[in-house]
Scaffold this motif. Sequence first.
Motif, PDB file in Angstrom:
ATOM      1  N   GLU B  31       0.822  -1.206   0.000  1.00  0.00           N
ATOM      2  CA  GLU B  31       0.000   0.000   0.000  1.00  0.00           C
ATOM      3  C   GLU B  31       0.862   1.264   0.000  1.00  0.00           C
ATOM      4  O   GLU B  31       1.971   1.280   0.542  1.00  0.00           O
ATOM      5  CB  GLU B  31      -0.888  -0.028   1.248  1.00  0.00           C
ATOM      6  CG  GLU B  31      -2.001   1.005   1.216  1.00  0.00           C
ATOM      7  CD  GLU B  31      -3.016   0.797   2.332  1.00  0.00           C
ATOM      8  OE1 GLU B  31      -2.750  -0.027   3.228  1.00  0.00           O
ATOM      9  OE2 GLU B  31      -4.056   1.471   2.286  1.00  0.00           O
ATOM     10  N   PHE B  32       0.330   2.307  -0.613  1.00  0.00           N
ATOM     11  CA  PHE B  32       0.970   3.621  -0.560  1.00  0.00           C
ATOM     12  C   PHE B  32       0.130   4.443   0.414  1.00  0.00           C
ATOM     13  O   PHE B  32      -1.001   4.794   0.121  1.00  0.00           O
ATOM     14  CB  PHE B  32       0.964   4.251  -1.953  1.00  0.00           C
ATOM     15  CG  PHE B  32       1.977   5.343  -2.143  1.00  0.00           C
ATOM     16  CD1 PHE B  32       2.885   5.667  -1.151  1.00  0.00           C
ATOM     17  CD2 PHE B  32       2.059   6.034  -3.352  1.00  0.00           C
ATOM     18  CE1 PHE B  32       3.828   6.659  -1.340  1.00  0.00           C
ATOM     19  CE2 PHE B  32       2.998   7.029  -3.552  1.00  0.00           C
ATOM     20  CZ  PHE B  32       3.878   7.339  -2.545  1.00  0.00           C
ATOM     21  N   PHE B  33       0.694   4.687   1.593  1.00  0.00           N
ATOM     22  CA  PHE B  33      -0.109   5.203   2.701  1.00  0.00           C
ATOM     23  C   PHE B  33       0.395   6.574   3.116  1.00  0.00           C
ATOM     24  O   PHE B  33       1.591   6.789   3.252  1.00  0.00           O
ATOM     25  CB  PHE B  33      -0.010   4.225   3.875  1.00  0.00           C
ATOM     26  CG  PHE B  33      -1.012   4.489   4.954  1.00  0.00           C
ATOM     27  CD1 PHE B  33      -2.251   3.878   4.925  1.00  0.00           C
ATOM     28  CD2 PHE B  33      -0.726   5.352   5.999  1.00  0.00           C
ATOM     29  CE1 PHE B  33      -3.189   4.114   5.917  1.00  0.00           C
ATOM     30  CE2 PHE B  33      -1.658   5.598   6.985  1.00  0.00           C
ATOM     31  CZ  PHE B  33      -2.898   4.972   6.948  1.00  0.00           C
ATOM     32  N   ALA B  34      -0.535   7.505   3.324  1.00  0.00           N
ATOM     33  CA  ALA B  34      -0.132   8.860   3.715  1.00  0.00           C
ATOM     34  C   ALA B  34      -0.536   9.157   5.149  1.00  0.00           C
ATOM     35  O   ALA B  34      -1.636   8.814   5.570  1.00  0.00           O
ATOM     36  CB  ALA B  34      -0.769   9.881   2.783  1.00  0.00           C
ATOM     37  N   LEU B  35       0.372   9.772   5.883  1.00  0.00           N
ATOM     38  CA  LEU B  35       0.046  10.334   7.197  1.00  0.00           C
ATOM     39  C   LEU B  35      -0.044  11.835   7.001  1.00  0.00           C
ATOM     40  O   LEU B  35       0.931  12.479   6.637  1.00  0.00           O
ATOM     41  CB  LEU B  35       1.147  10.022   8.210  1.00  0.00           C
ATOM     42  CG  LEU B  35       1.306   8.565   8.623  1.00  0.00           C
ATOM     43  CD1 LEU B  35       2.569   8.413   9.472  1.00  0.00           C
ATOM     44  CD2 LEU B  35       0.091   8.107   9.393  1.00  0.00           C
ATOM     45  N   LEU B  36      -1.228  12.357   7.246  1.00  0.00           N
ATOM     46  CA  LEU B  36      -1.472  13.762   6.952  1.00  0.00           C
ATOM     47  C   LEU B  36      -1.926  14.461   8.221  1.00  0.00           C
ATOM     48  O   LEU B  36      -2.670  13.892   9.018  1.00  0.00           O
ATOM     49  CB  LEU B  36      -2.570  13.838   5.876  1.00  0.00           C
ATOM     50  CG  LEU B  36      -3.085  15.211   5.483  1.00  0.00           C
ATOM     51  CD1 LEU B  36      -1.990  16.016   4.798  1.00  0.00           C
ATOM     52  CD2 LEU B  36      -4.290  15.085   4.551  1.00  0.00           C
ATOM     53  N   GLY B  37      -1.462  15.671   8.403  1.00  0.00           N
ATOM     54  CA  GLY B  37      -1.928  16.409   9.573  1.00  0.00           C
ATOM     55  C   GLY B  37      -1.168  17.712   9.714  1.00  0.00           C
ATOM     56  O   GLY B  37      -0.144  17.914   9.059  1.00  0.00           O
ATOM     57  N   PRO B  38      -1.658  18.591  10.575  1.00  0.00           N
ATOM     58  CA  PRO B  38      -0.997  19.876  10.751  1.00  0.00           C
ATOM     59  C   PRO B  38       0.335  19.712  11.483  1.00  0.00           C
ATOM     60  O   PRO B  38       0.622  18.655  12.041  1.00  0.00           O
ATOM     61  CB  PRO B  38      -1.986  20.667  11.602  1.00  0.00           C
ATOM     62  CG  PRO B  38      -2.762  19.636  12.341  1.00  0.00           C
ATOM     63  CD  PRO B  38      -2.831  18.442  11.446  1.00  0.00           C
ATOM     64  N   VAL B 189       5.036   4.312   3.490  1.00  0.00           N
ATOM     65  CA  VAL B 189       4.310   5.256   4.328  1.00  0.00           C
ATOM     66  C   VAL B 189       4.984   6.600   4.157  1.00  0.00           C
ATOM     67  O   VAL B 189       6.200   6.697   4.315  1.00  0.00           O
ATOM     68  CB  VAL B 189       4.368   4.861   5.813  1.00  0.00           C
ATOM     69  CG1 VAL B 189       3.537   5.821   6.648  1.00  0.00           C
ATOM     70  CG2 VAL B 189       3.901   3.439   6.005  1.00  0.00           C
ATOM     71  N   PHE B 190       4.208   7.608   3.789  1.00  0.00           N
ATOM     72  CA  PHE B 190       4.844   8.922   3.710  1.00  0.00           C
ATOM     73  C   PHE B 190       4.073   9.955   4.499  1.00  0.00           C
ATOM     74  O   PHE B 190       2.864   9.895   4.645  1.00  0.00           O
ATOM     75  CB  PHE B 190       5.098   9.331   2.264  1.00  0.00           C
ATOM     76  CG  PHE B 190       3.889   9.862   1.539  1.00  0.00           C
ATOM     77  CD1 PHE B 190       2.950   8.996   1.039  1.00  0.00           C
ATOM     78  CD2 PHE B 190       3.724  11.224   1.349  1.00  0.00           C
ATOM     79  CE1 PHE B 190       1.845   9.479   0.364  1.00  0.00           C
ATOM     80  CE2 PHE B 190       2.619  11.713   0.683  1.00  0.00           C
ATOM     81  CZ  PHE B 190       1.678  10.830   0.177  1.00  0.00           C
ATOM     82  N   VAL B 191       4.868  10.881   5.028  1.00  0.00           N
ATOM     83  CA  VAL B 191       4.337  11.926   5.886  1.00  0.00           C
ATOM     84  C   VAL B 191       4.230  13.200   5.077  1.00  0.00           C
ATOM     85  O   VAL B 191       5.117  13.513   4.285  1.00  0.00           O
ATOM     86  CB  VAL B 191       5.304  12.153   7.064  1.00  0.00           C
ATOM     87  CG1 VAL B 191       5.100  13.525   7.668  1.00  0.00           C
ATOM     88  CG2 VAL B 191       5.127  11.084   8.106  1.00  0.00           C
TER      89      VAL B 191
END
Lengths: 296, 350
Positions: B31-38, B189-191
Motif C-alpha cells: 500500500e501507498f499510505f499517507a500520514l497527513l496532519g498539521p 508510508v509517507f508523511v
Amino acid sequence: MSAATNRTRDTSGLGVARAVAFVSPALLLIGLFLVFPALWTIYIGLTNYTLTGPASVAPAFVGLENFLGALDDALFGNALWLTLVFVLGSAVLGQNLLGFGLAWVLRSAKPVVRRVVEALVLLAWILPSVVVAYLWTAVLDRDGGTLNALLGNESTAWLVEYPMASLIVFNTWRGTAFSMMLYSSALAAVPPSQLETARTVGASGWQTVRDIVFPHIRGHVLTNTLLISLWTANDFTPFLLTAGGPNHESETLPVFIYQQAITNGELGYSAAISFLLLIVNLVVALLYLLLLRRRS
Amino acid sequence: MAAIELTGLSTVYPNGVRAVDDLDLSIDDGEFFALLGPSGCGKTTLLRTIAGLERSSSGTISLGGGDVTRTDVGKRGVAMVFQDYALFPHMTVAQNIAYPLRVRRASKQAQQDAASTTSAGLGLAELLERRPAQLSGGQQQRVALARAIAMEAQVLLLDEPLSNLDARLRLEARTFLKRLQRELGLTTVFVTHDQAEALALADRIAVMADGRIRQLGTPKDVFQRPADTFVANFIGSTPMNLLTGTAHDGFVEVAGARLASPDLSLADGTKVVAGIRPEYLAPAAEGITGTVSIVENLGVTSLVTLECPGDVLVGLTVPEHEEPRVGTAMTAAPAPGRLLVYDAETTRLL
Ligand SMILES: Nc1ncnc2c1ncn2[C@@H]1O[C@H](COP(=O)(O)OP(=O)(O)OP(=O)(O)O)[C@@H](O)[C@H]1O
Ligand SMILES: [Mg+2]
C-alpha cells in the motif's frame, strides 16, 4: 596582512602613525618577553655559556659545537625517543581516543551523567600542575599510595618501576578534557539524520564512526592532534612526578633541557637543545598544516 | 514487502509530550499510505517510531506479521528517507546508493551492480560519480530514494519527501514517486502536511491531530465525507464552509437560508454545523444569499466570498468569465447530496 597593504588600504581609517601607536605596547611586550629570549637562546646555543666557572663570566663563541655534541649524546637521543613515546602514547593515542570516546558516548547519555563526567574531566584539566602532580604522587606511591591500597598490594613503586607508563597514563588523564570538548562540539555539527540513516541501514557503531562521523570531523581531528602533540612535547609536568628518573628512564626533552641547564649548569648546551626542540615543533606543525591543506 | 500493524501504540517524549497517543493502524502489503496532519500532530514521531528511531512507550509494532516492537533499528528492514535527504556529502552518488550493501560487506561488484541498476531506474545513471553538493534538489531527493531502495527493505518510510522541492518540481516528483511505488510494489508510508499531495499520491490516508488518527480512508472518502469538522477544515485546497445552524425536519437553517439536508431524523432545533465545499456551491435561484465581498482568481475558477446575514462568510467557486461584481447580491445553493451535517457539540459527521 603586511604593513605595505595596511598603508595602502588603511581600512580602519586610523592613520599609520596612530595605528602604530596603538599596537606598539603589545609589540614591545611580545618583543621583550618572547622574541628576544628566543633569539637569545639561539645565541647562547652557539656559546659555551655555563652556570658556574670561568665560562659563566666570559662565555666563548663555539659555533655549532653544541649541536654536533647533541648528535653524539646518547642521553639526548634517549630524551628524543622518550618524548616521541610520550607524545604518541599520551596525546596522539591517549587523549585523542579517550577524548573522542567520551564525547561519542556522552552524546546520548542522560544530561546529569553528562554534566558530572564533563565536570570531572574538566577538573583534571584546570587544576594547577603542582597540585595534580602531588595528587598523582600520592596515588602512585609505593607505601600507602591509593592505587596500591586499592589493589591490596604493597610492593609496587609505580613511578620507579613503570615511569613512562605512569607518565602516559597521567598525561592522558590530565589533558583529555580538551579533546573531549573539541570533539563534542565537532560531533554536534554532524547532521543527526545522517547518523540515523546509518542506523536504519544497520551500520555498527564502528562503521558509523568510520564512514559517516570521521569524514565530517577530519579537520577537527588534525587540529586537535596538532595542538595536543605540541603541548605534550613541551610539557614540563613529568619533572614534578619523576624528575626524569630513575636513571633517565623518563627524561623527556623539556626535562632533559632543565637537567642540563640547572643540574649540570650547561646553559649553552641546553639552549642548543631547546632550539632543536623548537625545530621539531615547527616540523610537526608544518606536517599537520600540510595535511590540513591537502584535505581542502 | 510487508504489512504494518500497529496496536495501542504510544510514544511519549521525555518532556512528557504524548506525540503518538494510543494509536491503532494497519497498513496493507504494497500500500501507498499517507500520514497527513498539521504541524506538530505527531506524524514524524509516528514514522520514527515505526522505524525504531524513537522508542514506543506502549503498544506493539509488527512488520510482515513479526513483532518488531523491541527490534533494533538496523534489523527491522525498514528504509527511511529524511526530509533533508541525509546524503553523505563525502561519498559519490554511487557510494551513497551502495552504502547499505557496504554495511553488509557485500562485494565491490555487488555494490557497483546495485548502484547502477537502482540509479538507472531513477534517472541517475549519468550522475554516479558526482558528489551530493553537485546535484539539484530533485536529483538529491532521487539519490536518497535510490539509497533507500538499494536497502531492499520490507517497508519504505518517507518524511515529507517533497517539501524541499520548489512547486513545479514537486508536481513532477509526485508523479514520479507514484509510478516508482507502483513498479516496486513496496509498502510505503509517507508523511506530509500538504493535503493535495496526500490526496494525489496515497491509496489511503490517515488524518492525524494531537497524536491520534481523526479519519482513515481513501482519498475519495476523506475528501467527500470528512469524518469531523477538523478533517473537513483541513482537506481541500479551498477551506470548506462550516456554518453553524439548527436542524429542522428535512432541512437545516444556516446563514439565513433553509437548505435541504440528508434525512437524519434529528430532533427539531438540534444545533448542527453544515459543511459545504466551495466547489459544490453554485449560483441558484434559491439558497444562501449574500453580498459579494471578495473575488479571488484561482485559474480555471474563481473563489467568491459572500457576506451573509449575521456576519457569516460563505465561499463558492464559479467558472472563469462568470465572476460576479463585488458589491452585488448573489444566491447560491449546494449541489444535491453534497451538504454534510456535523453535530455542533461532538463535531462528528451525522
Ligand atoms: N525530540 C523531542 N522531544 C520532545 N518533544 C518532541 C520531540 N520531537 C517532537 N516533539 C513534540 O512532539 C510533537 C509531535 O512532533 P512531530 O515532529 O512528530 O510533529 P509533525 O507532525 O512531524 O510536525 P511537522 O509537520 O511540523 O513536521 C510536537 O508537539 C513536538 O513538539
Ligand atoms: Mg515532521
